[in-house]
Write a protein that holds these residues in place. Sequence first.
Motif, PDB file in Angstrom:
ATOM      1  N   VAL A  45      -4.539  33.896   4.686  1.00  0.00           N
ATOM      2  CA  VAL A  45      -4.570  32.525   4.167  1.00  0.00           C
ATOM      3  C   VAL A  45      -5.128  32.597   2.748  1.00  0.00           C
ATOM      4  O   VAL A  45      -6.249  33.068   2.538  1.00  0.00           O
ATOM      5  CB  VAL A  45      -5.428  31.611   5.065  1.00  0.00           C
ATOM      6  CG1 VAL A  45      -5.428  30.189   4.519  1.00  0.00           C
ATOM      7  CG2 VAL A  45      -4.901  31.637   6.498  1.00  0.00           C
ATOM      8  N   TYR A  46      -4.349  32.143   1.792  1.00  0.00           N
ATOM      9  CA  TYR A  46      -4.646  32.424   0.389  1.00  0.00           C
ATOM     10  C   TYR A  46      -5.448  31.319  -0.287  1.00  0.00           C
ATOM     11  O   TYR A  46      -5.279  30.135  -0.007  1.00  0.00           O
ATOM     12  CB  TYR A  46      -3.349  32.658  -0.376  1.00  0.00           C
ATOM     13  CG  TYR A  46      -2.668  33.942   0.007  1.00  0.00           C
ATOM     14  CD1 TYR A  46      -3.343  35.147  -0.064  1.00  0.00           C
ATOM     15  CD2 TYR A  46      -1.350  33.952   0.459  1.00  0.00           C
ATOM     16  CE1 TYR A  46      -2.731  36.331   0.289  1.00  0.00           C
ATOM     17  CE2 TYR A  46      -0.724  35.134   0.807  1.00  0.00           C
ATOM     18  CZ  TYR A  46      -1.421  36.324   0.724  1.00  0.00           C
ATOM     19  OH  TYR A  46      -0.812  37.495   1.080  1.00  0.00           O
ATOM     20  N   SER A  47      -6.287  31.737  -1.216  1.00  0.00           N
ATOM     21  CA  SER A  47      -7.172  30.845  -1.953  1.00  0.00           C
ATOM     22  C   SER A  47      -6.593  30.523  -3.327  1.00  0.00           C
ATOM     23  O   SER A  47      -5.569  31.081  -3.756  1.00  0.00           O
ATOM     24  CB  SER A  47      -8.543  31.504  -2.129  1.00  0.00           C
ATOM     25  OG  SER A  47      -8.426  32.626  -3.010  1.00  0.00           O
ATOM     26  N   VAL A  48      -7.293  29.644  -4.038  1.00  0.00           N
ATOM     27  CA  VAL A  48      -6.940  29.351  -5.425  1.00  0.00           C
ATOM     28  C   VAL A  48      -7.004  30.624  -6.264  1.00  0.00           C
ATOM     29  O   VAL A  48      -6.102  30.917  -7.061  1.00  0.00           O
ATOM     30  CB  VAL A  48      -7.884  28.276  -6.003  1.00  0.00           C
ATOM     31  CG1 VAL A  48      -7.719  28.157  -7.513  1.00  0.00           C
ATOM     32  CG2 VAL A  48      -7.620  26.929  -5.332  1.00  0.00           C
ATOM     33  N   ALA A  49      -8.059  31.417  -6.095  1.00  0.00           N
ATOM     34  CA  ALA A  49      -8.181  32.665  -6.860  1.00  0.00           C
ATOM     35  C   ALA A  49      -7.002  33.591  -6.583  1.00  0.00           C
ATOM     36  O   ALA A  49      -6.469  34.226  -7.508  1.00  0.00           O
ATOM     37  CB  ALA A  49      -9.496  33.369  -6.523  1.00  0.00           C
ATOM     38  N   ASP A  50      -6.578  33.674  -5.330  1.00  0.00           N
ATOM     39  CA  ASP A  50      -5.416  34.495  -4.987  1.00  0.00           C
ATOM     40  C   ASP A  50      -4.174  34.021  -5.733  1.00  0.00           C
ATOM     41  O   ASP A  50      -3.380  34.826  -6.242  1.00  0.00           O
ATOM     42  CB  ASP A  50      -5.155  34.445  -3.481  1.00  0.00           C
ATOM     43  CG  ASP A  50      -6.255  35.077  -2.654  1.00  0.00           C
ATOM     44  OD1 ASP A  50      -6.867  36.053  -3.125  1.00  0.00           O
ATOM     45  OD2 ASP A  50      -6.506  34.595  -1.532  1.00  0.00           O
ATOM     46  N   ALA A  51      -3.987  32.697  -5.786  1.00  0.00           N
ATOM     47  CA  ALA A  51      -2.814  32.147  -6.452  1.00  0.00           C
ATOM     48  C   ALA A  51      -2.841  32.400  -7.948  1.00  0.00           C
ATOM     49  O   ALA A  51      -1.802  32.670  -8.569  1.00  0.00           O
ATOM     50  CB  ALA A  51      -2.706  30.650  -6.169  1.00  0.00           C
ATOM     51  N   VAL A  52      -4.029  32.326  -8.552  1.00  0.00           N
ATOM     52  CA  VAL A  52      -4.153  32.598  -9.985  1.00  0.00           C
ATOM     53  C   VAL A  52      -3.800  34.058 -10.274  1.00  0.00           C
ATOM     54  O   VAL A  52      -3.071  34.358 -11.234  1.00  0.00           O
ATOM     55  CB  VAL A  52      -5.573  32.259 -10.475  1.00  0.00           C
ATOM     56  CG1 VAL A  52      -5.790  32.746 -11.908  1.00  0.00           C
ATOM     57  CG2 VAL A  52      -5.810  30.752 -10.389  1.00  0.00           C
ATOM     58  N   VAL A  53      -4.273  34.969  -9.436  1.00  0.00           N
ATOM     59  CA  VAL A  53      -3.931  36.385  -9.615  1.00  0.00           C
ATOM     60  C   VAL A  53      -2.436  36.589  -9.445  1.00  0.00           C
ATOM     61  O   VAL A  53      -1.802  37.313 -10.231  1.00  0.00           O
ATOM     62  CB  VAL A  53      -4.730  37.264  -8.634  1.00  0.00           C
ATOM     63  CG1 VAL A  53      -4.231  38.703  -8.673  1.00  0.00           C
ATOM     64  CG2 VAL A  53      -6.220  37.227  -8.971  1.00  0.00           C
ATOM     65  N   LEU A  54      -1.845  35.958  -8.433  1.00  0.00           N
ATOM     66  CA  LEU A  54      -0.406  36.113  -8.225  1.00  0.00           C
ATOM     67  C   LEU A  54       0.373  35.601  -9.431  1.00  0.00           C
ATOM     68  O   LEU A  54       1.325  36.244  -9.895  1.00  0.00           O
ATOM     69  CB  LEU A  54       0.030  35.378  -6.962  1.00  0.00           C
ATOM     70  CG  LEU A  54       1.504  35.567  -6.590  1.00  0.00           C
ATOM     71  CD1 LEU A  54       1.665  35.755  -5.081  1.00  0.00           C
ATOM     72  CD2 LEU A  54       2.361  34.392  -7.051  1.00  0.00           C
ATOM     73  N   GLY A  55      -0.034  34.431  -9.968  1.00  0.00           N
ATOM     74  CA  GLY A  55       0.633  33.927 -11.160  1.00  0.00           C
ATOM     75  C   GLY A  55       0.516  34.876 -12.331  1.00  0.00           C
ATOM     76  O   GLY A  55       1.457  35.029 -13.127  1.00  0.00           O
ATOM     77  N   ASN A  56      -0.628  35.546 -12.448  1.00  0.00           N
ATOM     78  CA  ASN A  56      -0.839  36.519 -13.514  1.00  0.00           C
ATOM     79  C   ASN A  56       0.025  37.766 -13.310  1.00  0.00           C
ATOM     80  O   ASN A  56       0.569  38.336 -14.273  1.00  0.00           O
ATOM     81  CB  ASN A  56      -2.311  36.902 -13.576  1.00  0.00           C
ATOM     82  CG  ASN A  56      -2.734  37.501 -14.905  1.00  0.00           C
ATOM     83  OD1 ASN A  56      -3.909  37.617 -15.187  1.00  0.00           O
ATOM     84  ND2 ASN A  56      -1.782  37.867 -15.747  1.00  0.00           N
ATOM     85  N   LEU A  57       0.181  38.205 -12.076  1.00  0.00           N
ATOM     86  CA  LEU A  57       1.063  39.337 -11.798  1.00  0.00           C
ATOM     87  C   LEU A  57       2.506  39.007 -12.168  1.00  0.00           C
ATOM     88  O   LEU A  57       3.239  39.857 -12.701  1.00  0.00           O
ATOM     89  CB  LEU A  57       0.973  39.724 -10.317  1.00  0.00           C
ATOM     90  CG  LEU A  57      -0.380  40.271  -9.845  1.00  0.00           C
ATOM     91  CD1 LEU A  57      -0.402  40.404  -8.326  1.00  0.00           C
ATOM     92  CD2 LEU A  57      -0.711  41.608 -10.497  1.00  0.00           C
ATOM     93  N   LEU A  58       2.909  37.772 -11.922  1.00  0.00           N
ATOM     94  CA  LEU A  58       4.262  37.360 -12.289  1.00  0.00           C
ATOM     95  C   LEU A  58       4.431  37.328 -13.806  1.00  0.00           C
ATOM     96  O   LEU A  58       5.501  37.690 -14.336  1.00  0.00           O
ATOM     97  CB  LEU A  58       4.555  35.989 -11.679  1.00  0.00           C
ATOM     98  CG  LEU A  58       6.016  35.545 -11.573  1.00  0.00           C
ATOM     99  CD1 LEU A  58       6.900  36.641 -10.981  1.00  0.00           C
ATOM    100  CD2 LEU A  58       6.108  34.275 -10.738  1.00  0.00           C
ATOM    101  N   ILE A  59       3.398  36.927 -14.526  1.00  0.00           N
ATOM    102  CA  ILE A  59       3.415  37.016 -15.986  1.00  0.00           C
ATOM    103  C   ILE A  59       3.646  38.458 -16.428  1.00  0.00           C
ATOM    104  O   ILE A  59       4.435  38.735 -17.350  1.00  0.00           O
ATOM    105  CB  ILE A  59       2.091  36.466 -16.560  1.00  0.00           C
ATOM    106  CG1 ILE A  59       2.060  34.934 -16.481  1.00  0.00           C
ATOM    107  CG2 ILE A  59       1.882  36.929 -18.004  1.00  0.00           C
ATOM    108  CD1 ILE A  59       0.715  34.327 -16.849  1.00  0.00           C
TER     109      ILE A  59
END
Length: 502
Positions: free
Chosen positions: A321-335
């Motif tokens: 179950v993912y957190s806000v921090a997880d989502a920010v990291v995922l968005g950064n990986l996509l960048i």
Amino acid sequence: MPNASVALDRGAVVAPVNRRLFGSFVEHLGRCVYDGIYEPGHPTADEDGFRRDVVDLVRELGSSTIRYPGGNFVSGYKWEDGIGPREDRPVRRDLAWHSLESNQVGVDEFARWCALTGSELMMAVNLGTRGIAEALDLLEYTNHPSGTALSDLRIANGATEPYDIRMWCLGNEMDGPWQLGHMNAEDYGKLAARTASAMKMVDKDLELVVCGSSGSGMPTFGEWERVVLEHSYENVDFVSCHAYYQERKGDLGSYLASSLDMQYFIETVVATADHVKHKLKSKKTINLSFDEWNIWYLDEHQASDEVNDEWRFAPRQLEDVYSVADAVVLGNLLITLLKNSDRVTSASLAQLVNVIAPIMTEPGGDAWRQTTFFPFSVTSRLAEGVVVRPSISAGTYETEVYGTASLLDSVATFDEESGRSAVFLVNRSQTESLTVTVDARSFDAARITEAVSLHDDDVYAKNTHEDQNRVGLTANESAALADGVLTVTLPPVSWTAVALTR
């Protein structure tokens, strides 16, 4: 409040935006397939048993290609078990995840599901416990029009037209000791080369992915790619990369800089592939398929009893179950993937439903978006035209794992024909907002059409079954555009997207 700047020059093109960067992954693992995409008794299920609520979310997510059926699962898989009348299909043991496989979903069903979601099927073949003959049989079944034993069998099973699958993975993570049929680089490279050569005798335009390292921390990383590619270079088109990230020991600062490892991974594999190219005096260039990447709390999985002595159908496994921090990291990986889209031309977020996934479901119940759903879906929707490499000026901070990291990361896209552009930004600071000035004058941008951020005062806030909308996108009211210069304030630990147009 710290300040930062981004300069965008429409001439600093990395590559065209490749839709295959927004791929995903469906493996026969846990509840990804059964109770995930397929649940015949569900109120939204269609005649094939597919949950249409999940189909709608997959379409919203914007997944382009879907890698299937594994993953570790494929190394013990007999594709023939998953075709023909469902009542005649055998139940098998899946040794990779210690569970039972009913084979109620196979290649025919999955191809129909891909058509529903508007995605491209990317097929993996079993080179762990099987080999060249079985790969050729599957290729004949899926792609040959008619008039042969296996193409006619496909037609008899209800698929008149061939599936014309273009991308094929030559096994999975064969460098890993956990893999059924694990082998060294010499043996795998030779097998992959022979398999690829045979498949291209059938269709020279197939796009074949050879197994690279299953992580940058593998002891054979780099050397594995060199040896495998020296055997297979002329017969394959991609080398795979796999990487998963998680926060460890409460070190949020290092975690937020995880994309630095992905960048290192990409640069190392590109350098190795190009070394082999020059050594072999080849004229072709091998690109990267980052066909497994995500946030995965692997340490917690390994410490749990998710895999035990029971043999169960579709057990709950890897349901992070993912957190806000997880989502920010995922968005950064996509960048990071976008920044390297000149060489990373295919990628698959692993996985799609229930298993380390942006989409979660309950049997007979709801389907909902995890926090990680949002940066992926917005980037997939807004990124078009070409990727533009930014020039970033920002403060830095020190991390325990990766050394010095910038407080800001960003990338942009621009479409000449439509005049639309998009800027994606991450603020890694844990305590302070960051005011960013983005010089987008070369984009001829005249107005903002959308500005959204993913942020919460609680960086560990999550969307759960009980509270499915706890976290979502919020309008970033700070975004302003004047004379082609965008200013926007990024909250601490946040991901932001701003869409512009002429």
